[in-house]
Scaffold this motif. Structure first.
Motif, PDB file in Angstrom:
ATOM      1  N   LEU A  81       0.854  -1.186   0.000  1.00 52.05           N
ATOM      2  CA  LEU A  81       0.000   0.000   0.000  1.00 52.05           C
ATOM      3  C   LEU A  81       0.892   1.238   0.000  1.00 52.05           C
ATOM      4  O   LEU A  81       1.335   1.705   1.055  1.00 52.05           O
ATOM      5  N   THR A  82       1.173   1.778  -1.177  1.00 52.05           N
ATOM      6  CA  THR A  82       2.061   2.932  -1.311  1.00 52.05           C
ATOM      7  C   THR A  82       1.379   4.203  -0.817  1.00 52.05           C
ATOM      8  O   THR A  82       0.175   4.239  -0.557  1.00 52.05           O
ATOM      9  N   ARG A  83       2.155   5.284  -0.754  1.00 53.24           N
ATOM     10  CA  ARG A  83       1.603   6.570  -0.349  1.00 53.24           C
ATOM     11  C   ARG A  83       0.504   7.020  -1.305  1.00 53.24           C
ATOM     12  O   ARG A  83      -0.528   7.547  -0.898  1.00 53.24           O
ATOM     13  N   ARG A  86      -2.601   5.101  -0.588  1.00 51.88           N
ATOM     14  CA  ARG A  86      -3.241   5.579   0.647  1.00 51.88           C
ATOM     15  C   ARG A  86      -4.025   6.859   0.379  1.00 51.88           C
ATOM     16  O   ARG A  86      -5.103   7.064   0.952  1.00 51.88           O
ATOM     17  N   ARG A  87      -3.505   7.721  -0.500  1.00 50.20           N
ATOM     18  CA  ARG A  87      -4.247   8.932  -0.865  1.00 50.20           C
ATOM     19  C   ARG A  87      -5.537   8.569  -1.593  1.00 50.20           C
ATOM     20  O   ARG A  87      -6.591   9.183  -1.354  1.00 50.20           O
ATOM     21  N   LEU A  89      -7.314   5.842  -1.250  1.00 51.10           N
ATOM     22  CA  LEU A  89      -8.265   5.350  -0.250  1.00 51.10           C
ATOM     23  C   LEU A  89      -8.848   6.506   0.561  1.00 51.10           C
ATOM     24  O   LEU A  89     -10.046   6.518   0.863  1.00 51.10           O
ATOM     25  N   SER A  90      -8.017   7.487   0.881  1.00 51.86           N
ATOM     26  CA  SER A  90      -8.499   8.630   1.650  1.00 51.86           C
ATOM     27  C   SER A  90      -9.521   9.442   0.862  1.00 51.86           C
ATOM     28  O   SER A  90     -10.544   9.878   1.417  1.00 51.86           O
ATOM     29  N   ARG A  93     -12.953   7.625   1.098  1.00 58.92           N
ATOM     30  CA  ARG A  93     -13.388   7.082   2.387  1.00 58.92           C
ATOM     31  C   ARG A  93     -14.886   7.256   2.613  1.00 58.92           C
ATOM     32  O   ARG A  93     -15.459   6.621   3.505  1.00 58.92           O
TER      33      ARG A  93
END
Length: 248
Positions: A81-83, A86-87, A89-90, A93
């Motif tokens: 799960l790279t940066r 993660r963005r 997914l954010s 959300r």
């Protein structure tokens, strides 16, 4: 009496046609029908062998002079799960993914039409009607699910806006993403990537090791996004082998 001949799948070869990914190439496909009580078993075996499913047909490239199409699957349990992911997914959300039976709806088709008209106006699916869409979703003899992604409405009695849909097969060793589409107006969300990330998490929750992404096509820029999802395996002449992110 020997019944082997009637139980074994029959394979056929298409005539040469223009490759949709590489302008200089002509494509051919080998295919068979997925019907009867062994359809799910055959789909598992054929997917592991590099085939893809479309309705009740399993197919794979059989081009005479080109080997650019490579079957790809994500190793879900080791997924990185790279940066950037993660963005993604954010940014999503507030989405709710709901798994439903493989039944087409008018709402799904409206979104499908919006997606095609924006992204694939000249593609082979551009003229699909609502009946064609229903066949794509519902004509399956394997365990298939539709996952609807909606913006959370905040009310229990009200469904939020439908902005993405994935059609996926549940197999013995993973989830196979048959087709997905989304509302192009939500560009910031990176919905295509988000649906893949969601499938990785769903595979993990089900204890399944892989997410099958179909083909990465060497030389086709629109397929390069698949290499971002690491670690992944590519199907080679020696079986499934671990591939590198910068492979070309």
């Amino acid at each position: 009496m020997n019944t082997q001949a009637t139980q074994s799948p029959q394979f056929y070869l298409t005539a040469p046609a223009q490759c949709p990914y590489l302008e200089a190439e002509r494509e051919r496909k080998v295919f068979t029908h997925l019907v009867g009580p062994r359809a799910a078993e055959m789909n598992d075996l054929l997917t592991q062998g590099g085939f893809r499913r479309s309705q009740n047909i399993a197919y794979r490239p059989a081009c005479e002079n080109c080997r650019a199409c490579v079957s790809v699957r994500i190793v879900a349990g080791e997924f990185d799960l790279t940066r950037s992911f993660r963005r993604t997914l954010s940014h999503n959300r507030d989405l709710v993914g709901t798994e439903r039976p493989a039944i087409a709806t008018d709402e799904q088709y409206d979104l499908f039409r919006t997606y095609l008209d924006s992204r694939h106006q000249r593609g082979g699916m551009a003229d699909m009607t609502v009946d064609d869409y229903a066949v794509m979703v519902e004509e399956t003899h394997v365990e298939t699910r539709v996952i609807e992604y909606r913006v959370a409405s905040g009310r229990l009695d009200e469904e939020g806006e439908l902005i993405a849909v994935a059609l996926s097969d549940v197999m013995m060793d993973g989830l196979s993403m048959v087709y997905s589409f989304f509302n192009p107006a939500h560009e910031r969300r990176s919905l295509g990537s988000f649906m893949i990330l969601d499938h990785v998490m769903r595979a993990r929750n089900l204890g399944l090791p892989y997410v099958y992404l179909g083909y990465w096509v060497k030389g086709s820029k629109k397929m390069d996004y698949k290499k971002r999802f690491q670690p992944q395996e590519h199907l080679t002449g020696h079986g499934w082998e671990r591939a590198l992110a910068d492979e070309d």
